[in-house]
Every structure is written in C-alpha cells, then in structure tokens.
Design a protein around this motif. Structure first.
Motif, short mmCIF file in Angstrom:
data_model
loop_
_atom_site.label_atom_id
_atom_site.label_comp_id
_atom_site.label_asym_id
_atom_site.label_seq_id
_atom_site.Cartn_x
_atom_site.Cartn_y
_atom_site.Cartn_z
N VAL A 93 1.73 -20.23 -17.16
CA VAL A 93 2.90 -20.02 -16.30
C VAL A 93 2.87 -20.97 -15.10
CG1 VAL A 93 4.19 -18.36 -14.90
CG2 VAL A 93 3.04 -17.60 -16.99
N MET B 153 7.77 -13.61 -15.11
CA MET B 153 7.52 -14.56 -14.02
C MET B 153 7.54 -13.83 -12.67
SD MET B 153 9.60 -17.91 -15.37
CE MET B 153 8.77 -19.09 -14.32
N ARG C 186 12.24 -22.82 -13.31
CA ARG C 186 10.89 -22.42 -13.70
C ARG C 186 10.19 -21.66 -12.59
NH1 ARG C 186 7.51 -27.38 -15.48
NH2 ARG C 186 6.08 -25.71 -16.09
N TRP C 187 10.60 -21.90 -11.35
CA TRP C 187 9.81 -21.38 -10.23
C TRP C 187 10.50 -20.27 -9.44
CZ3 TRP C 187 6.23 -23.26 -12.58
CH2 TRP C 187 6.06 -24.62 -12.88
N ILE D 68 9.45 -16.69 -10.07
CA ILE D 68 8.15 -16.40 -9.47
C ILE D 68 8.32 -16.13 -7.99
CG2 ILE D 68 5.87 -17.35 -8.94
CD1 ILE D 68 6.08 -18.98 -11.53
N LYS E 114 5.23 -13.43 -22.69
CA LYS E 114 6.60 -13.71 -22.27
C LYS E 114 7.51 -12.50 -22.54
CE LYS E 114 5.36 -17.97 -21.27
NZ LYS E 114 3.94 -18.04 -21.67
#
Length: 230
Positions: A112, A75, A187-188, A191, A70
């Motif tokens: 992840v 991400m 969270r996404w 990414i 991390k």
C-alpha cells in the motif's frame, strides 16, 4: 500513554540520525491497536533504506512497508492504524513521514505505502507553524472538536477531509480532486482520510465510533467515507 498531545507538535520528519531503534516497541504497540475496520487483514515489514526504492531528495534509516488485503476502506484503515503508530513513535523520540514516493524493492501485490522513520532531533514544531485550512473550510460550520483532524498530515498538504454535522456526530467526506491532481492523489487521499480519523480517535478514544451509512447525503464535489461519533 498520551498520544493526543503529539498531534499538536508532530511534523513530517525528513531529517534523521543513524541511531539504532528497539524495533520491539513497534510490535508491542501494534499488538494492542484498534483498527478502523476489524475485518481487514493488514501487516507490515521493517526495512532498511537499502531495501527500498526512494524517489525523494531525502531518506531515512528505516522504513515500515505497509500491506493490506484489498477490501472497502482498506486504505483508510491503513492510515488510521499507522498514524496511531506514528504518534506513538513521536512520543518516543522517533520521527516519521508517510512516504508516497518510496516503495519496497521486493514486489508484493498487497503493498500500500511505506512510512520512513528514525531517531531525529528535528521532529516537532509549534502549533502556530501548521499550514492548514480553517475549521470553517473543513466543515459545514466551525467546530473546535475538529482541530485534531485539521492538524493531520496529508499528501501534498491537500487536506481532503470535510465534516458534515449530524444529530450525533459527523458524516465524513473526501474532496474530489480535479483531473490533474486526481492522477497523483487518488492513491493517497484515502489514506489521508484514515490519518485524520486517527487523530480524532486518539483525542476521543472512549467515545469514538465509526460506521458506514447506506443513506448518507450526497455532497457535490465530495465522496462519502463514513460517519463518526466523538
């Protein structure tokens, strides 16, 4: 290897065959891949569907469980690295889908996200079938060089990227979602940003550069991700 052409036909695959896959091609491809940040350690496992908790109405025969230490932009780095792999798999007749609603059964603090994958005969589409924002909606002015990013997949098709032209490239920003969407997408979406940058990289492999500036402009409604040259 022409990964760039896969950008214009790839779709997130949710229909799979049970055919076996030579997993060696994944290890070989990833052994020579360029990350967004070389200082971030990441790794992966190949799992079967029996080793994954799947909270979707579909499943795949195989899953890539992605792990990372991390650090800042970790991400985005995961999205950048493994979208390149997704495009490679597509070129080999292997469909894939970023699966935010799935997770390895074996707990790992470095976890992840996972990617579903497998052989498929339903993994391509015509570029006219993409449902995406217009180029003028993802940048301060329309620029066809951004089409590869425009076509990138994202969680709930939110397309959270915005590109501001600079003298030698673009400052890249992520949309700040409203409070309801933020609970799911925080969270996404980072990414997703890495995925979009991966598309720009494979289309401009010889010239692509990424950096994080200390003096990038602040834009209301956005957070700064980094800056690129293409």
């Amino acid at each position: 290897m022409d990964l760039a052409s896969q950008i214009y036909v790839r779709k997130s695959c949710r229909n799979y065959l049970d055919d076996e896959i030579d997993m060696g091609i994944i290890k070989e491809f990833l052994s020579d891949i360029n990350p967004l940040n070389e200082e971030i350690n990441y790794y992966y496992e190949i799992l079967t569907k029996e080793e994954v908790n799947v909270r979707t109405g579909w499943s795949a025969p195989y899953y890539l469980a992605l792990y990372s230490e991390k650090k800042d932009n970790y991400m985005e780095n995961i999205g950048f690295v493994f979208q390149q792999l997704s495009l490679f798999l597509q070129s080999q007749g292997i469909g894939s889908c970023w699966a935010g609603m799935a997770s390895p059964k074996k707990k790992n603090p470095d976890s992840v996200i996972v990617i579903a994958f497998g052989r498929s005969d339903k993994m391509t589409r015509d570029v006219s079938d993409f449902k995406r924002k217009g180029l003028s909606q993802i940048s301060d002015f329309e620029d066809e060089r951004l089409i590869p990013a425009q076509l990138a997949p994202s969680a709930m098709n939110t397309q959270p990227w915005f590109f501001k032209h600079t003298d030698d490239g673009f400052d890249v920003y992520q949309v700040k979602q409203n409070i309801l969407k933020r609970q799911v997408l925080k969270r996404w979406n980072p990414i997703d940003m890495g995925i979009a940058l991966a598309h720009l990289y494979v289309e401009n492999e010889d010239s692509f550069e990424f950096e994080i500036k200390n003096d990038a402009d602040e834009l209301k409604g956005y957070t700064y991700t980094g800056s690129i040259k293409i």
